[in-house]
Design a protein around this motif. Structure first.
Motif, PDB file in Angstrom:
ATOM      1  N   VAL A  66     -27.139 -13.195 -17.330  1.00 44.84           N
ATOM      2  CA  VAL A  66     -26.401 -14.270 -17.985  1.00 44.84           C
ATOM      3  C   VAL A  66     -26.676 -15.605 -17.288  1.00 44.84           C
ATOM      4  CG1 VAL A  66     -24.531 -12.709 -18.674  1.00 44.84           C
ATOM      5  CG2 VAL A  66     -24.359 -13.948 -16.500  1.00 44.84           C
ATOM      6  N   PRO A  67     -26.379 -16.723 -17.985  1.00 46.42           N
ATOM      7  CA  PRO A  67     -26.402 -18.016 -17.298  1.00 46.42           C
ATOM      8  C   PRO A  67     -25.258 -18.095 -16.300  1.00 46.42           C
ATOM      9  CG  PRO A  67     -25.545 -18.278 -19.520  1.00 46.42           C
ATOM     10  CD  PRO A  67     -26.042 -16.864 -19.414  1.00 46.42           C
ATOM     11  N   ALA A  68     -25.387 -18.955 -15.307  1.00 47.57           N
ATOM     12  CA  ALA A  68     -24.386 -19.044 -14.239  1.00 47.57           C
ATOM     13  C   ALA A  68     -22.991 -19.324 -14.794  1.00 47.57           C
ATOM     14  CB  ALA A  68     -24.784 -20.129 -13.237  1.00 47.57           C
ATOM     15  N   LEU A  69     -22.908 -20.080 -15.879  1.00 42.66           N
ATOM     16  CA  LEU A  69     -21.596 -20.417 -16.428  1.00 42.66           C
ATOM     17  C   LEU A  69     -20.874 -19.201 -17.003  1.00 42.66           C
ATOM     18  CD1 LEU A  69     -21.745 -20.567 -19.833  1.00 42.66           C
ATOM     19  CD2 LEU A  69     -23.050 -22.610 -19.294  1.00 42.66           C
ATOM     20  N   GLU A  88     -29.509 -22.570 -15.086  1.00 44.00           N
ATOM     21  CA  GLU A  88     -29.339 -23.308 -16.335  1.00 44.00           C
ATOM     22  C   GLU A  88     -30.617 -23.211 -17.145  1.00 44.00           C
ATOM     23  OE1 GLU A  88     -27.885 -24.205 -18.859  1.00 44.00           O
ATOM     24  OE2 GLU A  88     -26.533 -25.814 -18.196  1.00 44.00           O
ATOM     25  N   TYR A  89     -30.515 -23.518 -18.421  1.00 45.88           N
ATOM     26  CA  TYR A  89     -31.683 -23.613 -19.293  1.00 45.88           C
ATOM     27  C   TYR A  89     -31.868 -25.070 -19.709  1.00 45.88           C
ATOM     28  CZ  TYR A  89     -34.778 -23.500 -23.258  1.00 45.88           C
ATOM     29  OH  TYR A  89     -35.833 -23.753 -24.092  1.00 45.88           O
ATOM     30  N   PRO A  90     -33.113 -25.602 -19.715  1.00 44.31           N
ATOM     31  CA  PRO A  90     -34.354 -24.921 -19.306  1.00 44.31           C
ATOM     32  C   PRO A  90     -34.512 -24.812 -17.800  1.00 44.31           C
ATOM     33  CG  PRO A  90     -34.846 -27.143 -20.044  1.00 44.31           C
ATOM     34  CD  PRO A  90     -33.389 -26.931 -20.304  1.00 44.31           C
ATOM     35  N   GLY A  91     -33.834 -25.684 -17.035  1.00 47.83           N
ATOM     36  CA  GLY A  91     -33.870 -25.575 -15.588  1.00 47.83           C
ATOM     37  C   GLY A  91     -35.226 -25.914 -14.982  1.00 47.83           C
ATOM     38  N   LEU A  92     -35.231 -26.050 -13.686  1.00 48.60           N
ATOM     39  CA  LEU A  92     -36.498 -26.298 -12.987  1.00 48.60           C
ATOM     40  C   LEU A  92     -37.360 -25.041 -12.965  1.00 48.60           C
ATOM     41  CD1 LEU A  92     -35.168 -28.428  -9.970  1.00 48.60           C
ATOM     42  CD2 LEU A  92     -36.269 -29.225 -12.090  1.00 48.60           C
ATOM     43  N   ARG A  93     -36.713 -23.909 -13.073  1.00 51.74           N
ATOM     44  CA  ARG A  93     -37.398 -22.619 -13.195  1.00 51.74           C
ATOM     45  C   ARG A  93     -36.837 -21.951 -14.443  1.00 51.74           C
ATOM     46  NH1 ARG A  93     -36.832 -17.082  -9.986  1.00 51.74           N
ATOM     47  NH2 ARG A  93     -38.987 -16.324 -10.081  1.00 51.74           N
ATOM     48  N   HIS A  94     -37.708 -21.543 -15.365  1.00 49.95           N
ATOM     49  CA  HIS A  94     -37.270 -21.003 -16.650  1.00 49.95           C
ATOM     50  C   HIS A  94     -36.471 -19.716 -16.447  1.00 49.95           C
ATOM     51  CE1 HIS A  94     -37.461 -19.300 -20.715  1.00 49.95           C
ATOM     52  NE2 HIS A  94     -37.753 -20.526 -21.130  1.00 49.95           N
ATOM     53  N   PRO A  95     -35.405 -19.504 -17.244  1.00 51.49           N
ATOM     54  CA  PRO A  95     -34.610 -18.279 -17.112  1.00 51.49           C
ATOM     55  C   PRO A  95     -35.425 -16.993 -17.177  1.00 51.49           C
ATOM     56  CG  PRO A  95     -33.468 -19.830 -18.519  1.00 51.49           C
ATOM     57  CD  PRO A  95     -34.805 -20.430 -18.230  1.00 51.49           C
ATOM     58  N   MET A  96     -36.517 -16.979 -17.959  1.00 55.73           N
ATOM     59  CA  MET A  96     -37.313 -15.757 -18.044  1.00 55.73           C
ATOM     60  C   MET A  96     -38.035 -15.444 -16.744  1.00 55.73           C
ATOM     61  SD  MET A  96     -36.893 -14.069 -20.871  1.00 55.73           S
ATOM     62  CE  MET A  96     -35.153 -14.504 -20.764  1.00 55.73           C
ATOM     63  N   GLU A  97     -38.197 -16.440 -15.877  1.00 54.60           N
ATOM     64  CA  GLU A  97     -38.739 -16.166 -14.543  1.00 54.60           C
ATOM     65  C   GLU A  97     -37.723 -15.367 -13.734  1.00 54.60           C
ATOM     66  OE1 GLU A  97     -41.702 -16.771 -13.114  1.00 54.60           O
ATOM     67  OE2 GLU A  97     -42.480 -17.525 -15.030  1.00 54.60           O
ATOM     68  N   TYR A  98     -36.463 -15.742 -13.856  1.00 61.32           N
ATOM     69  CA  TYR A  98     -35.403 -14.984 -13.183  1.00 61.32           C
ATOM     70  C   TYR A  98     -35.270 -13.584 -13.805  1.00 61.32           C
ATOM     71  CZ  TYR A  98     -33.831 -19.425 -11.130  1.00 61.32           C
ATOM     72  OH  TYR A  98     -33.754 -20.612 -10.433  1.00 61.32           O
TER      73      TYR A  98
END
Length: 393
Positions: A66-69, A88-98
């Motif tokens: 999930v997102p941090a929120l 967060e999305y898009p963030g400095l690093r994309h969520p799909m990387e996480y």
């Protein structure tokens, strides 16, 4: 009455899903469907541009991504073993990387991976890669529709939630009919009826009540007068006048579970022509009720209704199939449709709503929510259906 699905039942659903993927020789799984995540974990959330996914690892541990929120929200309410989050999305690093990190740490590399979709999807601006672009799996196997089929037959707890939905939909519709007067607009009427029914519901059910959707709702959806000849019209802010056809709707959400109640009503008076088509519609629904039986294909209900329409030379006035399953979604599979041959089983819940639409006059459609039983069907909605009750005065 328990106004939610108990955690023991959620755990049982997960076990059934694990058995299915084991039978299919799938070692781990990824799910992105909002409805199916809620069905398996009890975690209700609003999907946005921020991806959320459910992960079943090779050891059958359940991970929620999930997102941090949403992290604390998920830890509080989701029946899972682990919660993972990203900033967060898009963030400095994309969520799909996480997400890739979670999959690799959970042992997905080189495994047979089941999926309902190969990536997260959203109409709110999300863009991102498919899982197959960053995970080296032995094989990707589609699980699309698997959990949907688990949802076909409702448990006793699910049926009770749907029945509770029917009770409050009934009140909302009574208020809608009470306030349906010539000279008033649809928005004024539906707002008043929906708000009054909602207040009664939350005061009666108390703090244990969680809608996980809309509360009590009564609508016209623009199906007033000649506009009612469009099966899915949208709100037009029409002012009711004497003689109008009204195709109404009422429902309530109880822990995410829906019901459906629709009626064809008339403002103050009904003409001979309106009466003729009302009677056709009423009898078509009766035909459908008589053909709802366990062990028979859902298509048999539609075949019987279509035969009735053909016999009365009104097939050209029909525009949709006779009904659909209902539960966590307002429309679910299977369907009372010529092309759907799913065998009806006790515990399935359907709407029954054959419609007749006459341009220049109006639409004619009742909809009732019914339960398939061992011997036939049980009517869950109970608002009057006869013409004498359908005239708003």
């Amino acid at each position: 009455m328990l106004l939610s699905i108990p955690r023991e039942e959620l755990a049982h659903r997960q076990s059934k899903f694990f058995s299915i993927i084991d039978e299919k020789q799938i070692e781990c799984a990824i799910l992105f469907s909002v409805t199916d995540i809620f069905y398996l974990t009890g975690f209700h959330f609003h999907p946005t541009e921020r991806p959320i996914g459910l992960v079943i690892d090779p050891a059958k541990q359940v991970h929620l991504f999930v997102p941090a929120l949403e992290h604390e929200h998920a830890e509080e309410f989701a029946l899972v073993d682990y919660v993972h989050s990203y900033p967060e999305y898009p963030g400095l690093r994309h969520p799909m990387e996480y997400f890739k990190d979670v999959l690799l740490e959970s042992g997905f590399e080189g495994k047979v991976v089941g999926y309902d979709a190969l990536g997260y999807g959203s109409s709110m601006g999300y863009r991102g890669p498919a899982v197959s672009e960053f995970l080296s799996a032995k094989e990707f196997v589609s699980l699309k529709g698997v959990i949907e089929e688990l949802r076909f037959i409702k448990s006793a707890a699910e049926i009770e939630l749907i029945k509770e939905s029917c009770r409050w939909g009934n009140l909302a519709h009574r208020l809608l009919q009470k306030y349906s007067k010539a000279g008033l607009s649809e928005i004024e009427i539906t707002s008043k009826a929906s708000n009054e029914a909602t207040m009664a519901m939350i005061e009666t059910l108390g703090p244990e009540y969680k809608p996980h959707g809309y509360t009590a709702m009564a609508i016209f959806r623009g199906q007033i007068g000649e506009m009612s000849a469009f099966p899915h019209a949208v709100t037009q802010n029409i002012v009711l006048k004497k003689g109008d056809n009204l195709v109404t709707g009422a429902a309530a959400c109880v822990w995410g579970y829906h019901s459906e109640l629709e009626r064809t009503m008339f403002v103050e008076d009904v003409s001979e022509e309106q009466l003729k088509y009302f009677q056709f519609m009423y009898e078509a629904q009766e035909v459908a009720f008589r053909h709802i039986k366990p062990g028979m294909p859902t298509s048999s209900v539609e075949e019987a209704v279509q035969a009735y329409f053909k016999e009365n030379n009104i097939t050209h006035l029909t525009q949709h199939h006779t009904g659909h399953a209902i539960g966590l979604l307002g429309h679910e599979a299977p369907f009372f449709d010529l092309g759907d041959h799913t065998i009806m089983q006790p515990g399935m819940v359907f709407t029954v709503e054959p419609g007749i639409y006459v341009r220049g006059l109006g639409g004619f459609r009742h909809s009732d929510t019914v339960l398939v039983t061992e011997n036939g069907m049980e009517m869950l909605t109970y608002y009057p259906r006869d013409l004498e009750f359908m005239i708003c005065r």
